[in-house]
Motif scaffolding. Structure first.
Motif, PDB file in Angstrom:
ATOM      1  N   HIS A 197       0.825  -1.210   0.000  1.00 39.15           N
ATOM      2  CA  HIS A 197       0.000   0.000   0.000  1.00 39.15           C
ATOM      3  C   HIS A 197       0.865   1.269   0.000  1.00 39.15           C
ATOM      4  N   PHE A 198       1.961   1.226   0.771  1.00 42.00           N
ATOM      5  CA  PHE A 198       2.839   2.392   0.874  1.00 42.00           C
ATOM      6  C   PHE A 198       4.081   2.205   0.006  1.00 42.00           C
ATOM      7  N   GLU A 199       3.840   1.728  -1.203  1.00 38.18           N
ATOM      8  CA  GLU A 199       4.929   1.458  -2.143  1.00 38.18           C
ATOM      9  C   GLU A 199       5.792   2.707  -2.312  1.00 38.18           C
ATOM     10  N   GLY A 200       7.099   2.516  -2.262  1.00 38.70           N
ATOM     11  CA  GLY A 200       7.993   3.665  -2.404  1.00 38.70           C
ATOM     12  C   GLY A 200       8.540   4.146  -1.074  1.00 38.70           C
ATOM     13  N   LEU A 201       7.838   3.791   0.043  1.00 39.13           N
ATOM     14  CA  LEU A 201       8.373   4.129   1.364  1.00 39.13           C
ATOM     15  C   LEU A 201       9.386   3.068   1.773  1.00 39.13           C
ATOM     16  N   ASP A 202      10.495   3.483   2.325  1.00 37.77           N
ATOM     17  CA  ASP A 202      11.478   2.531   2.851  1.00 37.77           C
ATOM     18  C   ASP A 202      10.997   2.136   4.247  1.00 37.77           C
ATOM     19  N   MET A 203      10.460   0.930   4.349  1.00 38.59           N
ATOM     20  CA  MET A 203       9.753   0.561   5.581  1.00 38.59           C
ATOM     21  C   MET A 203      10.509  -0.465   6.402  1.00 38.59           C
ATOM     22  N   GLY A 204      10.503  -0.255   7.712  1.00 32.80           N
ATOM     23  CA  GLY A 204      11.125  -1.221   8.628  1.00 32.80           C
ATOM     24  C   GLY A 204      10.132  -1.671   9.683  1.00 32.80           C
ATOM     25  N   PHE A 205      10.402  -2.834  10.284  1.00 35.61           N
ATOM     26  CA  PHE A 205       9.533  -3.382  11.337  1.00 35.61           C
ATOM     27  C   PHE A 205      10.389  -3.824  12.514  1.00 35.61           C
ATOM     28  N   ASP A 206       9.938  -3.522  13.724  1.00 31.59           N
ATOM     29  CA  ASP A 206      10.625  -3.998  14.927  1.00 31.59           C
ATOM     30  C   ASP A 206      10.352  -5.492  15.130  1.00 31.59           C
ATOM     31  N   ALA A 207      11.008  -6.071  16.123  1.00 28.30           N
ATOM     32  CA  ALA A 207      10.737  -7.480  16.470  1.00 28.30           C
ATOM     33  C   ALA A 207       9.285  -7.588  16.948  1.00 28.30           C
ATOM     34  N   PRO A 208       8.571  -8.650  16.526  1.00 31.08           N
ATOM     35  CA  PRO A 208       7.157  -8.752  16.906  1.00 31.08           C
ATOM     36  C   PRO A 208       6.962  -9.250  18.341  1.00 31.08           C
ATOM     37  N   ILE A 209       5.821  -8.888  18.885  1.00 31.93           N
ATOM     38  CA  ILE A 209       5.328  -9.451  20.152  1.00 31.93           C
ATOM     39  C   ILE A 209       4.256 -10.463  19.762  1.00 31.93           C
ATOM     40  N   ASN A 210       4.267 -11.662  20.352  1.00 29.59           N
ATOM     41  CA  ASN A 210       3.257 -12.683  20.030  1.00 29.59           C
ATOM     42  C   ASN A 210       3.014 -13.506  21.294  1.00 29.59           C
ATOM     43  N   VAL A 211       1.886 -13.278  21.969  1.00 25.31           N
ATOM     44  CA  VAL A 211       1.636 -13.932  23.269  1.00 25.31           C
ATOM     45  C   VAL A 211       0.251 -14.589  23.316  1.00 25.31           C
ATOM     46  N   HIS A 212       0.204 -15.708  24.028  1.00 21.48           N
ATOM     47  CA  HIS A 212      -1.070 -16.392  24.298  1.00 21.48           C
ATOM     48  C   HIS A 212      -1.778 -15.726  25.486  1.00 21.48           C
ATOM     49  N   HIS A 213      -3.118 -15.829  25.495  1.00 21.95           N
ATOM     50  CA  HIS A 213      -3.831 -15.505  26.734  1.00 21.95           C
ATOM     51  C   HIS A 213      -4.924 -16.524  27.075  1.00 21.95           C
TER      52      HIS A 213
END
Length: 399
Positions: A256-272
């Protein structure tokens, strides 16, 4: 809701086995009765109750139950491994455009409600193929009554489901964009849970229990071994499903944001909604969290509010008093039926103003007013978690 310095409080009539991060006056009577029944089980070491507590099927939502050599499948619930995931992106609020188009793109990439993938996405794109191959390699060792569900389970991996499950874009205090989601083990987890709850109810040691819904499996029995095997599998399925959805959501955002140099942090993934073997009060116990997260020292987690009220990123304080636990969300204060009777699609539109989301009668039961105030729920557990940040919702996908 009372101030957190007053907590925990012992639940009256529970022989101090139940300690609560909520005032009795704020909890519906049936939930209190459920908690008292749990406290009477001979295998229970103790019960800890989170501020989002409310009535659940079989066992109370927002409860943490530590048992000695036993586990109650109803105390986990039927959505085994249900939980949340979140990742911070490098995008900022002023770069956001076309949220309506982005929501349509996310809904096309991630099936919602009863829908499923016609074929599983190419997992090599996300580096998930080995984990998923291993997951389905164990399928034949599950309870034989669910073998016919293999194709359905494959198709539902990385899909949202319905109810209070969601996919959201949020902004933190620095106007950084976060991706968050909430989902579980879909139909396969529910089928496994229902099978084992039924088996537990039939066992001799559960006859004459204070509540047959709380039937337990005992350590060292073939029934417990079979349950644990299927339980660990369903928990892994749920975590992998969230990882795949996160990957698909990220891909939609990047496109969707083609052309933006995009980064992502480490994910959080937890059960509840899950079971874990943990050391509590110096003993090795089986801990079930139903509508509660692990909040060990330094553990990062997401505690979502309701549709449109945002979420909190928190860091666990490792409080042994709560069995290293915290709430899983805001918690309902009104049943789905009551919410549908009381509120209209117009009310939903008013309460989600400014948020790109469904505003039709089909999701009125998820209206923010049907939930407790997430800010008060966080305030009540200041000794369990530290707030890292508050996220406000700008886009929400519901099944």
């Amino acid at each position: 809701m009372s101030h957190s310095t007053a907590f925990p409080v012992a639940l009256s009539g529970s022989r101090d086995r139940v300690q609560m991060w909520a005032a009795e006056a704020d909890v519906e009577n049936e939930a209190l009765a459920q908690l008292r029944r749990v406290a009477q089980l001979p295998w229970v070491h103790g019960v800890r109750v989170m501020p989002d507590v409310h009535v659940g099927k079989g066992a109370t939502i927002g409860s943490v139950i530590a048992m000695n050599q036993a586990v109650s499948p109803s105390a986990v619930g039927v959505d085994i491994g249900c939980g949340v995931a979140a990742v911070r992106t490098s995008i900022r609020a002023d770069q956001l455009v076309g949220l309506e188009m982005l929501r349509a793109s996310v809904e096309a990439a991630i099936p919602v409600g009863f829908n499923a993938h016609e074929e599983l996405p190419d997992l090599r794109r996300f580096g998930l193929e080995a984990g998923v191959d291993g997951l389905f390699g164990k399928f034949e060792s599950l309870d034989e009554k669910v073998h016919r569900l293999r194709n359905k389970a494959v198709g539902q991996l990385g899909t949202l489901g319905g109810g209070n499950h969601f996919l959201e874009l949020c902004l933190d205090q620095e106007d950084r964009v976060w991706i968050t989601l909430h989902s579980g083990s879909r139909n396969i987890g529910k089928t496994l849970a229902d099978r084992h709850i039924s088996i537990a109810k039939s066992l001799g040691h559960n006859q004459g229990l204070v509540d047959r819904e709380l039937a337990v499996f005992l350590e060292g029995t073939p029934q417990m071994d079979a349950y644990k095997h299927d339980l660990w599998w369903a928990q892994e399925y749920a975590a992998k499903s969230r990882a795949l959805m996160l990957a698909l959501f990220k891909e939609s955002v990047v496109r969707h944001f083609e052309g933006l140099d995009m980064g992502f942090d480490a994910p959080i993934n937890v059960h509840h909604n899950y079971v874990n073997e943990e050391t509590i009060d110096g003993q090795t116990l089986l801990v079930t969290r139903k509508g509660a997260i692990r909040a060990g020292a330094g553990d990062l987690a997401l505690i979502p509010g309701s549709m449109g009220t945002g979420s909190y990123i928190v860091r666990g304080r490792g409080n042994p008093g709560s069995y290293f636990s915290a709430s899983h969300g805001a918690g309902r204060k009104m049943s789905r039926t009551a919410a549908k009777k009381r509120y209209s699609a117009q009310d939903l539109a008013a309460q989600t103003m400014g948020i790109e989301c469904r505003k039709d009668a089909g999701v009125v039961d998820e209206i923010p007013a049907a939930y407790k105030d997430i800010h008060q729920v966080i305030e009540a557990q200041k000794d369990l978690v530290d707030v890292v940040g508050h996220l406000r919702t700008i886009l929400c996908v519901k099944g």
